[in-house]
Design an enzyme around this catalytic site. Structure first.
Site: not given
Length: 488
Positions: A30, A374
Protein backbone atom coordinates in the site's frame (compact mmCIF):
# COMPACT_ATOMS: atom_id res chain seq x y z
CA UNK A 1 -16.21 46.84 5.74
CA UNK A 2 -13.03 47.16 3.62
CA UNK A 3 -11.01 46.05 6.61
CA UNK A 4 -13.21 42.98 7.04
CA UNK A 5 -12.84 42.10 3.35
CA UNK A 6 -9.08 42.39 3.57
CA UNK A 7 -9.03 40.21 6.67
CA UNK A 8 -11.24 37.65 4.98
CA UNK A 9 -8.99 37.29 1.98
CA UNK A 10 -5.88 37.08 4.15
CA UNK A 11 -7.47 34.24 6.13
CA UNK A 12 -8.33 32.41 2.94
CA UNK A 13 -4.93 32.97 1.35
CA UNK A 14 -3.60 29.88 3.10
CA UNK A 15 -6.41 27.65 1.86
CA UNK A 16 -6.23 28.82 -1.77
CA UNK A 17 -3.51 26.23 -2.36
CA UNK A 18 -4.16 22.50 -2.17
CA UNK A 19 -3.18 20.38 0.78
CA UNK A 20 -3.52 16.71 -0.13
CA UNK A 21 -3.63 14.24 2.76
CA UNK A 22 -2.65 10.76 1.53
CA UNK A 23 -3.59 8.06 4.07
CA UNK A 24 -2.39 4.51 3.59
CA UNK A 25 -2.74 1.14 5.24
CA UNK A 26 0.60 0.21 6.91
CA UNK A 27 1.76 -2.46 4.45
CA UNK A 28 4.55 -2.31 1.87
CA UNK A 29 2.16 -2.97 -1.01
CA UNK A 30 0.00 0.00 0.00
CA UNK A 31 2.74 2.42 1.00
CA UNK A 32 4.78 2.38 -2.22
CA UNK A 33 1.99 3.23 -4.70
CA UNK A 34 0.59 5.84 -2.29
CA UNK A 35 4.02 7.37 -1.88
CA UNK A 36 4.48 7.50 -5.63
CA UNK A 37 1.10 9.21 -5.95
CA UNK A 38 2.10 11.74 -3.29
CA UNK A 39 5.34 12.49 -5.15
CA UNK A 40 3.46 12.98 -8.43
CA UNK A 41 0.98 15.32 -6.75
CA UNK A 42 3.85 17.35 -5.31
CA UNK A 43 5.19 17.84 -8.84
CA UNK A 44 1.86 18.71 -10.44
CA UNK A 45 0.33 20.97 -7.77
CA UNK A 46 1.12 24.71 -7.78
CA UNK A 47 4.17 25.96 -5.92
CA UNK A 48 3.39 26.36 -2.24
CA UNK A 49 0.99 23.41 -2.17
CA UNK A 50 1.45 20.77 0.48
CA UNK A 51 1.13 17.00 0.75
CA UNK A 52 0.88 15.10 4.02
CA UNK A 53 1.60 11.38 3.86
CA UNK A 54 0.20 9.41 6.77
CA UNK A 55 0.57 5.75 7.63
CA UNK A 56 0.45 3.90 10.93
CA UNK A 57 3.16 4.67 13.48
CA UNK A 58 4.59 1.15 13.21
CA UNK A 59 5.30 1.62 9.49
CA UNK A 60 6.47 5.23 9.98
CA UNK A 61 9.15 3.98 12.37
CA UNK A 62 10.42 1.51 9.77
CA UNK A 63 10.45 4.15 7.03
CA UNK A 64 12.26 6.67 9.26
CA UNK A 65 14.17 4.77 11.97
CA UNK A 66 15.77 7.93 13.39
CA UNK A 67 12.57 9.99 13.51
CA UNK A 68 11.76 9.08 17.14
CA UNK A 69 8.05 8.88 16.12
CA UNK A 70 8.07 12.54 15.05
CA UNK A 71 6.90 13.99 11.72
CA UNK A 72 9.45 14.04 8.91
CA UNK A 73 9.48 16.85 6.34
CA UNK A 74 10.88 16.40 2.83
CA UNK A 75 10.23 19.48 0.69
CA UNK A 76 6.49 19.85 0.11
CA UNK A 77 5.75 16.44 1.68
CA UNK A 78 5.32 15.90 5.41
CA UNK A 79 5.23 12.38 6.84
CA UNK A 80 2.97 12.40 9.91
CA UNK A 81 1.87 9.04 11.39
CA UNK A 82 -1.50 8.05 12.80
CA UNK A 83 -2.12 5.33 15.39
CA UNK A 84 -3.74 2.02 14.49
CA UNK A 85 -4.03 0.89 18.10
CA UNK A 86 -1.02 -1.41 17.77
CA UNK A 87 1.81 1.07 18.25
CA UNK A 88 3.97 -1.66 19.78
CA UNK A 89 3.55 -3.71 16.60
CA UNK A 90 1.01 -6.02 14.94
CA UNK A 91 1.86 -9.72 14.67
CA UNK A 92 -0.50 -11.75 12.47
CA UNK A 93 0.54 -14.90 14.35
CA UNK A 94 -0.80 -13.45 17.62
CA UNK A 95 -3.32 -10.73 16.81
CA UNK A 96 -6.68 -11.21 15.12
CA UNK A 97 -6.86 -9.41 11.74
CA UNK A 98 -10.53 -8.45 12.15
CA UNK A 99 -9.85 -6.95 15.59
CA UNK A 100 -6.86 -5.14 14.12
CA UNK A 101 -9.02 -3.48 11.44
CA UNK A 102 -11.62 -2.43 14.02
CA UNK A 103 -8.88 -0.94 16.20
CA UNK A 104 -7.38 0.76 13.18
CA UNK A 105 -10.74 2.42 12.47
CA UNK A 106 -11.19 3.57 16.08
CA UNK A 107 -7.70 4.84 16.84
CA UNK A 108 -7.03 5.96 13.28
CA UNK A 109 -10.13 8.19 13.21
CA UNK A 110 -9.09 9.91 16.44
CA UNK A 111 -5.44 10.49 15.58
CA UNK A 112 -6.05 11.39 11.92
CA UNK A 113 -8.66 13.91 13.03
CA UNK A 114 -6.00 15.43 15.27
CA UNK A 115 -3.61 15.70 12.31
CA UNK A 116 -6.28 17.49 10.27
CA UNK A 117 -7.12 19.86 13.13
CA UNK A 118 -3.44 20.66 13.67
CA UNK A 119 -3.02 21.44 9.97
CA UNK A 120 -5.94 23.86 10.12
CA UNK A 121 -4.44 25.61 13.14
CA UNK A 122 -1.19 25.99 11.22
CA UNK A 123 -3.23 27.67 8.46
CA UNK A 124 -2.58 24.79 6.08
CA UNK A 125 -6.04 23.21 6.08
CA UNK A 126 -6.40 19.84 4.38
CA UNK A 127 -8.36 20.36 1.15
CA UNK A 128 -8.48 16.79 -0.18
CA UNK A 129 -8.05 13.32 1.35
CA UNK A 130 -6.90 10.28 -0.61
CA UNK A 131 -7.05 6.89 1.13
CA UNK A 132 -6.07 3.32 0.22
CA UNK A 133 -8.02 0.06 0.56
CA UNK A 134 -9.24 -1.15 3.99
CA UNK A 135 -9.50 2.48 5.13
CA UNK A 136 -13.10 3.34 4.21
CA UNK A 137 -13.47 4.95 7.64
CA UNK A 138 -11.29 7.76 6.30
CA UNK A 139 -14.11 8.64 3.90
CA UNK A 140 -16.48 8.88 6.88
CA UNK A 141 -14.08 11.22 8.66
CA UNK A 142 -13.67 13.33 5.51
CA UNK A 143 -17.45 13.59 5.08
CA UNK A 144 -17.89 14.73 8.68
CA UNK A 145 -15.33 17.48 8.09
CA UNK A 146 -16.71 18.36 4.64
CA UNK A 147 -13.42 17.53 2.92
CA UNK A 148 -13.57 15.81 -0.51
CA UNK A 149 -12.23 12.25 -0.40
CA UNK A 150 -11.03 9.79 -3.03
CA UNK A 151 -10.28 6.09 -2.80
CA UNK A 152 -6.89 5.26 -4.30
CA UNK A 153 -7.40 1.73 -5.61
CA UNK A 154 -4.00 0.03 -5.51
CA UNK A 155 -5.10 -3.17 -7.25
CA UNK A 156 -6.17 -3.81 -10.83
CA UNK A 157 -9.33 -2.30 -12.30
CA UNK A 158 -10.35 -5.88 -13.12
CA UNK A 159 -10.23 -6.78 -9.42
CA UNK A 160 -12.22 -3.62 -8.66
CA UNK A 161 -14.87 -4.62 -11.20
CA UNK A 162 -15.09 -8.14 -9.75
CA UNK A 163 -15.61 -6.78 -6.24
CA UNK A 164 -18.09 -4.16 -7.46
CA UNK A 165 -20.31 -6.68 -9.19
CA UNK A 166 -20.06 -9.14 -6.30
CA UNK A 167 -21.24 -6.52 -3.80
CA UNK A 168 -24.04 -5.32 -6.05
CA UNK A 169 -25.74 -7.61 -8.59
CA UNK A 170 -23.70 -10.82 -8.98
CA UNK A 171 -23.26 -12.04 -5.42
CA UNK A 172 -25.33 -15.21 -5.88
CA UNK A 173 -23.68 -16.26 -9.14
CA UNK A 174 -20.13 -15.70 -7.94
CA UNK A 175 -20.80 -17.40 -4.60
CA UNK A 176 -22.21 -20.46 -6.37
CA UNK A 177 -19.23 -20.66 -8.70
CA UNK A 178 -16.78 -20.44 -5.79
CA UNK A 179 -17.20 -24.15 -4.99
CA UNK A 180 -15.49 -25.08 -8.28
CA UNK A 181 -12.39 -23.03 -9.23
CA UNK A 182 -12.80 -24.12 -12.86
CA UNK A 183 -16.42 -23.01 -13.19
CA UNK A 184 -17.11 -20.16 -15.58
CA UNK A 185 -17.98 -16.64 -14.37
CA UNK A 186 -19.26 -13.96 -16.74
CA UNK A 187 -19.27 -10.34 -15.61
CA UNK A 188 -20.43 -7.30 -17.64
CA UNK A 189 -18.06 -6.36 -20.48
CA UNK A 190 -15.29 -8.63 -19.16
CA UNK A 191 -14.01 -11.74 -20.96
CA UNK A 192 -15.14 -15.05 -19.42
CA UNK A 193 -13.18 -15.95 -16.29
CA UNK A 194 -12.98 -18.97 -14.04
CA UNK A 195 -13.94 -18.73 -10.40
CA UNK A 196 -10.28 -19.39 -9.62
CA UNK A 197 -9.33 -16.23 -11.54
CA UNK A 198 -11.33 -13.98 -9.21
CA UNK A 199 -9.85 -12.38 -6.09
CA UNK A 200 -9.54 -15.09 -3.46
CA UNK A 201 -11.82 -13.25 -1.01
CA UNK A 202 -14.68 -13.94 -3.44
CA UNK A 203 -13.93 -17.67 -3.45
CA UNK A 204 -14.45 -18.17 0.29
CA UNK A 205 -17.10 -20.83 0.85
CA UNK A 206 -17.01 -21.08 4.65
CA UNK A 207 -17.49 -18.41 7.35
CA UNK A 208 -14.71 -20.17 9.27
CA UNK A 209 -12.13 -19.38 6.57
CA UNK A 210 -9.29 -17.21 8.03
CA UNK A 211 -9.99 -14.42 5.51
CA UNK A 212 -13.80 -14.45 5.79
CA UNK A 213 -13.81 -11.59 8.31
CA UNK A 214 -11.82 -9.33 5.99
CA UNK A 215 -14.46 -9.17 3.26
CA UNK A 216 -16.85 -6.84 5.16
CA UNK A 217 -14.03 -4.32 5.57
CA UNK A 218 -13.65 -4.26 1.78
CA UNK A 219 -17.41 -4.23 1.20
CA UNK A 220 -17.80 -0.98 3.12
CA UNK A 221 -15.90 0.95 0.45
CA UNK A 222 -17.97 -0.45 -2.44
CA UNK A 223 -21.33 0.47 -0.90
CA UNK A 224 -20.58 4.22 -0.92
CA UNK A 225 -22.14 4.77 -4.33
CA UNK A 226 -22.93 7.32 -5.70
CA UNK A 227 -20.46 9.44 -3.75
CA UNK A 228 -17.56 6.99 -4.26
CA UNK A 229 -14.79 8.55 -6.37
CA UNK A 230 -11.84 6.39 -7.36
CA UNK A 231 -8.30 6.96 -8.59
CA UNK A 232 -6.71 3.71 -9.77
CA UNK A 233 -3.10 2.64 -10.14
CA UNK A 234 -3.67 1.42 -13.67
CA UNK A 235 -4.80 2.75 -17.04
CA UNK A 236 -7.63 2.14 -19.48
CA UNK A 237 -5.03 1.09 -22.04
CA UNK A 238 -4.14 -1.86 -19.80
CA UNK A 239 -7.68 -2.81 -18.74
CA UNK A 240 -10.23 -1.29 -21.11
CA UNK A 241 -12.99 -3.81 -20.38
CA UNK A 242 -12.70 -3.38 -16.61
CA UNK A 243 -13.23 0.38 -16.79
CA UNK A 244 -16.18 -0.07 -19.12
CA UNK A 245 -17.61 -2.77 -16.86
CA UNK A 246 -18.37 -0.31 -14.05
CA UNK A 247 -18.53 2.98 -15.97
CA UNK A 248 -22.30 3.32 -15.66
CA UNK A 249 -22.22 2.98 -11.87
CA UNK A 250 -19.00 4.48 -10.52
CA UNK A 251 -16.37 6.90 -11.77
CA UNK A 252 -12.92 5.30 -11.76
CA UNK A 253 -9.99 7.22 -13.22
CA UNK A 254 -6.72 5.56 -14.21
CA UNK A 255 -3.64 7.49 -13.07
CA UNK A 256 -1.07 4.69 -13.35
CA UNK A 257 0.88 2.59 -13.48
CA UNK A 258 2.76 4.69 -10.95
CA UNK A 259 6.27 3.35 -10.88
CA UNK A 260 9.79 4.56 -10.17
CA UNK A 261 12.48 3.08 -7.99
CA UNK A 262 13.47 6.43 -6.45
CA UNK A 263 9.93 6.78 -5.06
CA UNK A 264 10.02 3.63 -2.98
CA UNK A 265 10.06 3.26 0.77
CA UNK A 266 11.10 0.06 2.46
CA UNK A 267 9.73 -1.44 5.65
CA UNK A 268 12.56 -3.96 5.62
CA UNK A 269 16.18 -3.68 6.59
CA UNK A 270 18.44 -2.97 3.65
CA UNK A 271 20.86 -5.74 2.72
CA UNK A 272 24.42 -4.59 3.37
CA UNK A 273 25.57 -6.75 0.45
CA UNK A 274 23.19 -5.03 -1.99
CA UNK A 275 25.83 -3.56 -4.32
CA UNK A 276 27.66 -6.90 -4.42
CA UNK A 277 24.41 -8.55 -5.51
CA UNK A 278 24.22 -6.11 -8.42
CA UNK A 279 27.84 -6.90 -9.28
CA UNK A 280 26.82 -10.56 -9.45
CA UNK A 281 24.02 -9.66 -11.87
CA UNK A 282 26.47 -7.61 -13.96
CA UNK A 283 28.50 -10.77 -14.58
CA UNK A 284 25.56 -12.76 -15.97
CA UNK A 285 24.66 -13.04 -19.65
CA UNK A 286 21.88 -10.90 -21.06
CA UNK A 287 18.36 -12.22 -20.35
CA UNK A 288 19.79 -15.32 -18.64
CA UNK A 289 18.71 -14.80 -15.00
CA UNK A 290 15.44 -15.90 -13.39
CA UNK A 291 14.36 -13.26 -10.87
CA UNK A 292 12.14 -14.65 -8.09
CA UNK A 293 10.06 -12.76 -5.55
CA UNK A 294 6.84 -13.62 -3.73
CA UNK A 295 6.30 -10.22 -2.15
CA UNK A 296 6.53 -8.76 1.33
CA UNK A 297 3.67 -10.70 2.94
CA UNK A 298 4.29 -14.24 1.71
CA UNK A 299 4.23 -16.98 4.34
CA UNK A 300 5.79 -20.14 2.90
CA UNK A 301 6.43 -23.52 4.44
CA UNK A 302 9.89 -25.07 4.27
CA UNK A 303 8.49 -27.74 1.97
CA UNK A 304 7.17 -25.13 -0.44
CA UNK A 305 10.45 -23.19 -0.46
CA UNK A 306 12.43 -26.34 -1.13
CA UNK A 307 10.06 -27.32 -3.93
CA UNK A 308 10.48 -23.98 -5.71
CA UNK A 309 14.22 -24.01 -5.13
CA UNK A 310 14.52 -27.48 -6.69
CA UNK A 311 12.46 -26.36 -9.67
CA UNK A 312 14.75 -23.39 -10.19
CA UNK A 313 17.91 -25.48 -9.95
CA UNK A 314 16.55 -28.01 -12.42
CA UNK A 315 16.36 -25.28 -15.07
CA UNK A 316 20.16 -25.03 -14.80
CA UNK A 317 19.80 -21.29 -15.18
CA UNK A 318 21.14 -18.65 -12.75
CA UNK A 319 18.46 -17.31 -10.44
CA UNK A 320 18.19 -14.27 -8.18
CA UNK A 321 15.70 -14.85 -5.36
CA UNK A 322 14.62 -11.91 -3.19
CA UNK A 323 13.17 -13.54 -0.10
CA UNK A 324 12.07 -12.56 3.37
CA UNK A 325 14.36 -13.68 6.19
CA UNK A 326 12.30 -16.72 7.15
CA UNK A 327 12.31 -17.88 3.51
CA UNK A 328 15.92 -17.09 2.70
CA UNK A 329 17.30 -19.00 5.68
CA UNK A 330 15.79 -22.21 4.28
CA UNK A 331 17.66 -22.11 0.98
CA UNK A 332 20.59 -19.71 1.27
CA UNK A 333 23.12 -22.29 2.52
CA UNK A 334 23.16 -24.15 -0.80
CA UNK A 335 23.23 -21.32 -3.31
CA UNK A 336 25.60 -22.91 -5.84
CA UNK A 337 24.59 -25.31 -8.60
CA UNK A 338 26.58 -28.33 -9.71
CA UNK A 339 27.53 -26.89 -13.10
CA UNK A 340 29.02 -23.79 -11.53
CA UNK A 341 26.14 -21.46 -12.22
CA UNK A 342 25.01 -19.62 -9.13
CA UNK A 343 21.70 -19.19 -7.44
CA UNK A 344 21.64 -15.91 -5.54
CA UNK A 345 19.32 -15.66 -2.52
CA UNK A 346 19.03 -12.19 -0.97
CA UNK A 347 16.90 -10.80 1.87
CA UNK A 348 16.15 -7.43 0.30
CA UNK A 349 16.43 -5.77 -3.10
CA UNK A 350 15.34 -2.74 -5.07
CA UNK A 351 12.97 -4.65 -7.29
CA UNK A 352 12.68 -2.24 -10.20
CA UNK A 353 16.45 -1.94 -10.45
CA UNK A 354 16.68 -5.72 -10.69
CA UNK A 355 13.84 -5.99 -13.21
CA UNK A 356 15.46 -3.35 -15.41
CA UNK A 357 18.81 -5.14 -15.35
CA UNK A 358 19.83 -6.53 -18.74
CA UNK A 359 20.65 -9.92 -17.20
CA UNK A 360 17.07 -10.62 -16.07
CA UNK A 361 15.06 -12.68 -18.55
CA UNK A 362 12.16 -13.99 -16.46
CA UNK A 363 10.21 -12.96 -13.37
CA UNK A 364 8.75 -15.70 -11.14
CA UNK A 365 6.19 -13.72 -9.16
CA UNK A 366 3.28 -13.99 -6.74
CA UNK A 367 1.50 -11.43 -8.95
CA UNK A 368 0.89 -8.72 -6.40
CA UNK A 369 -0.31 -5.71 -8.39
CA UNK A 370 2.81 -3.64 -7.74
CA UNK A 371 5.08 -6.46 -8.90
CA UNK A 372 2.82 -7.19 -11.87
CA UNK A 373 2.99 -3.56 -13.01
CA UNK A 374 6.74 -3.31 -12.42
CA UNK A 375 7.38 -6.44 -14.47
CA UNK A 376 5.11 -5.14 -17.23
CA UNK A 377 6.76 -1.70 -17.25
CA UNK A 378 10.20 -3.31 -17.46
CA UNK A 379 9.18 -5.69 -20.25
CA UNK A 380 10.11 -8.84 -18.33
CA UNK A 381 8.21 -12.07 -19.21
CA UNK A 382 6.73 -13.76 -16.16
CA UNK A 383 5.80 -17.02 -14.49
CA UNK A 384 2.80 -16.40 -12.25
CA UNK A 385 2.48 -18.24 -8.93
CA UNK A 386 -0.51 -16.47 -7.32
CA UNK A 387 -1.56 -17.22 -3.77
CA UNK A 388 -4.41 -15.03 -2.48
CA UNK A 389 -6.37 -11.73 -2.62
CA UNK A 390 -6.07 -10.10 -6.11
CA UNK A 391 -3.12 -12.21 -7.25
CA UNK A 392 -5.17 -14.83 -9.23
CA UNK A 393 -6.87 -11.99 -11.14
CA UNK A 394 -3.53 -10.38 -11.95
CA UNK A 395 -2.20 -13.74 -13.14
CA UNK A 396 -5.26 -14.03 -15.41
CA UNK A 397 -4.56 -10.58 -16.83
CA UNK A 398 -0.91 -11.44 -17.38
CA UNK A 399 -1.63 -14.72 -19.16
CA UNK A 400 -4.97 -14.13 -20.90
CA UNK A 401 -5.18 -10.36 -21.19
CA UNK A 402 -1.66 -9.32 -22.15
CA UNK A 403 0.05 -12.59 -23.05
CA UNK A 404 3.20 -11.56 -21.17
CA UNK A 405 3.51 -14.67 -19.00
CA UNK A 406 2.25 -18.07 -18.04
CA UNK A 407 0.45 -19.20 -14.89
CA UNK A 408 1.87 -22.19 -13.06
CA UNK A 409 -0.60 -24.99 -12.39
CA UNK A 410 -1.52 -25.60 -8.74
CA UNK A 411 0.06 -28.69 -7.21
CA UNK A 412 -1.60 -31.25 -4.98
CA UNK A 413 -0.93 -31.99 -1.31
CA UNK A 414 -1.05 -28.39 -0.12
CA UNK A 415 1.96 -27.14 -2.11
CA UNK A 416 0.92 -24.29 -4.43
CA UNK A 417 3.37 -25.28 -7.15
CA UNK A 418 5.53 -28.38 -7.75
CA UNK A 419 9.21 -28.26 -8.68
CA UNK A 420 8.53 -29.82 -12.07
CA UNK A 421 5.93 -27.12 -12.83
CA UNK A 422 8.37 -24.35 -11.91
CA UNK A 423 10.94 -25.86 -14.28
CA UNK A 424 8.38 -26.34 -17.08
CA UNK A 425 7.08 -22.78 -16.89
CA UNK A 426 10.51 -21.13 -16.73
CA UNK A 427 11.65 -23.16 -19.74
CA UNK A 428 8.50 -22.21 -21.68
CA UNK A 429 9.08 -18.51 -21.01
CA UNK A 430 12.85 -18.44 -21.54
CA UNK A 431 13.25 -21.24 -24.09
CA UNK A 432 13.50 -20.98 -27.85
CA UNK A 433 10.07 -22.39 -28.65
CA UNK A 434 7.15 -20.57 -30.25
CA UNK A 435 5.36 -19.95 -26.93
CA UNK A 436 8.39 -18.33 -25.32
CA UNK A 437 9.11 -16.19 -28.36
CA UNK A 438 5.50 -14.92 -28.39
CA UNK A 439 5.54 -14.17 -24.64
CA UNK A 440 8.78 -12.23 -24.97
CA UNK A 441 7.40 -10.30 -27.97
CA UNK A 442 4.27 -9.40 -26.01
CA UNK A 443 6.36 -8.32 -23.01
CA UNK A 444 8.24 -5.81 -25.19
CA UNK A 445 5.00 -4.62 -26.76
CA UNK A 446 3.30 -3.97 -23.41
CA UNK A 447 6.38 -2.27 -22.01
CA UNK A 448 5.96 0.32 -24.73
CA UNK A 449 2.22 0.63 -24.06
CA UNK A 450 2.88 1.31 -20.38
CA UNK A 451 5.42 3.96 -21.33
CA UNK A 452 2.94 5.61 -23.70
CA UNK A 453 0.24 5.66 -21.02
CA UNK A 454 2.42 7.19 -18.31
CA UNK A 455 4.80 9.50 -20.18
CA UNK A 456 4.20 13.22 -19.85
CA UNK A 457 1.14 13.98 -21.95
CA UNK A 458 0.04 10.35 -21.92
CA UNK A 459 -3.51 9.36 -20.82
CA UNK A 460 -2.65 8.60 -17.19
CA UNK A 461 -0.53 11.72 -16.86
CA UNK A 462 -3.37 13.79 -18.32
CA UNK A 463 -5.87 12.21 -15.93
CA UNK A 464 -3.78 13.06 -12.88
CA UNK A 465 -3.19 16.61 -14.10
CA UNK A 466 -6.94 16.98 -14.66
CA UNK A 467 -7.58 15.70 -11.14
CA UNK A 468 -5.31 18.40 -9.69
CA UNK A 469 -6.82 21.10 -11.89
CA UNK A 470 -10.38 20.07 -10.99
CA UNK A 471 -9.51 20.20 -7.32
CA UNK A 472 -8.03 23.68 -7.74
CA UNK A 473 -11.22 24.83 -9.44
CA UNK A 474 -13.39 23.37 -6.66
CA UNK A 475 -11.13 24.93 -4.05
CA UNK A 476 -11.36 28.39 -5.58
CA UNK A 477 -15.14 28.13 -5.87
CA UNK A 478 -15.34 27.15 -2.21
CA UNK A 479 -13.22 30.13 -1.20
CA UNK A 480 -15.38 32.51 -3.22
CA UNK A 481 -18.52 31.07 -1.66
CA UNK A 482 -17.03 31.48 1.82
CA UNK A 483 -16.04 35.07 1.09
CA UNK A 484 -19.52 35.92 -0.19
CA UNK A 485 -21.06 34.46 2.97
CA UNK A 486 -18.72 36.49 5.17
CA UNK A 487 -19.35 39.69 3.21
CA UNK A 488 -23.10 39.24 3.32
Amino acid sequence: MASNRSSSFIENEYSSLPHFLVVTYPAQGHINPCLRLARRLSLLAPAGSHITFSTALTAHRLMFPSSHDQPVHQGPISFIPYSNGFDAGFDSRIHDADHHLHQLRHHGSITLSSIITSSRHRRRPVTCIIYSSFLSWVADLAASLRIPAFLFWIQSATAFAAYWHYFHNFHVGISAAAFDPCSSVTLPLLPPMRAGDLPSFLSITSPDHPDAKLLPHLKDAFLRSPELRVLANTSEELETGAFESVAAEVKIVGVGPLAGEIWEASLFEEDEEWERHIEWLDKQKQSSVVYVSFGSMAVMSEKEVKEIERGLRDTRRPFFWAARKEISTVCELNAGTEDGKAGKVVRWCRQERVLRHKAVGCFVTHCGWNSTLEGLACGVPAVAVPRWTDQPTNAWLMERGWGTGIRAAVAAEGVPVAAEEVTRCVELVMGGGRIGEEIRRKAKEWKEKVREATVEGGPSDQNLRAFVEDHLSELHLTILDDCELQLS
